[in-house]
Design a protein around this motif. Structure first.
Motif, short mmCIF file in Angstrom:
data_model
loop_
_atom_site.label_atom_id
_atom_site.label_comp_id
_atom_site.label_asym_id
_atom_site.label_seq_id
_atom_site.Cartn_x
_atom_site.Cartn_y
_atom_site.Cartn_z
N ALA A 9 87.56 -20.12 14.20
CA ALA A 9 88.50 -21.18 14.61
C ALA A 9 87.98 -21.94 15.83
O ALA A 9 88.07 -23.18 15.87
N ILE A 10 87.40 -21.23 16.78
CA ILE A 10 86.85 -21.90 17.97
C ILE A 10 85.73 -22.84 17.56
O ILE A 10 85.70 -24.01 17.97
N SER A 55 83.84 -28.30 16.75
CA SER A 55 83.12 -29.28 15.91
C SER A 55 84.03 -30.44 15.52
O SER A 55 83.61 -31.60 15.53
N GLN A 56 85.27 -30.14 15.20
CA GLN A 56 86.19 -31.20 14.80
C GLN A 56 86.58 -32.07 15.99
O GLN A 56 86.84 -33.26 15.83
N LEU A 57 86.60 -31.49 17.17
CA LEU A 57 86.87 -32.28 18.38
C LEU A 57 85.75 -33.31 18.58
O LEU A 57 86.03 -34.48 18.85
N VAL A 58 84.51 -32.87 18.43
CA VAL A 58 83.38 -33.79 18.57
C VAL A 58 83.46 -34.89 17.51
O VAL A 58 83.33 -36.08 17.81
N ILE A 59 83.70 -34.50 16.26
CA ILE A 59 83.81 -35.48 15.17
C ILE A 59 84.97 -36.42 15.43
O ILE A 59 84.87 -37.63 15.23
N MET A 60 86.07 -35.89 15.92
CA MET A 60 87.26 -36.70 16.20
C MET A 60 86.96 -37.73 17.29
O MET A 60 87.35 -38.90 17.17
#
Length: 133
Positions: free
Chosen positions: A72-73, A78-83
């Motif tokens: 989850a971390i 990774s999704q934070l960077v993509i976001m």
């Protein structure tokens, strides 16, 4: 065949998440018509959809039963960077191209998200839900 099926499941999972997120984003844009809110509304919509996306990808796409917290971390980082890349891209491209205050961010979001789809798959396959050898 296994890899093709995994890509197909990832595509379906991503498409469902993208549609939900896109509809939520569109609704938020229509409610809050203000150029300064485009990035914030994008973040809100993405964050709401991240948890179910993680669960679906972990259980159905990559079928991993590894430590949930560690995966989850990695997923959320990774999704934070993509976001951030997506939100900033949408914001800056919206400043250069103008189809109207409401329409521009919505139209620009489609190719931006499509481009980041591949990056998300690679990150999840090779780093987040990596197969142990």
């Amino acid at each position: 065949m296994k890899r093709f099926l995994q890509i197909l499941k990832f595509s379906l999972s991503s498409f469902v998440a993208w549609v939900l997120e896109f509809l939520l984003y569109d609704l938020l844009i229509l409610i809050w018509v203000d150029d300064t809110a485009v990035r914030a509304l994008y973040y809100i919509a993405r964050i709401i959809v991240l948890v179910p996306t993680f669960i679906i990808n972990r259980q159905l796409v990559f079928s991993k039963n590894e430590k949930v917290v560690k995966a989850a971390i990695k997923f959320f980082v990774s999704q934070l960077v993509i976001m951030i890349v997506a939100a900033e891209s949408i914001h800056y491209i919206s400043e250069w191209v103008d189809f109207g205050e409401v329409i521009t961010p919505i139209v620009i979001r489609v190719p931006v998200d499509f481009a980041l789809f591949a990056a998300s798959y690679v990150l999840q396959k090779l780093w987040i839900f990596k197969e142990k050898k």
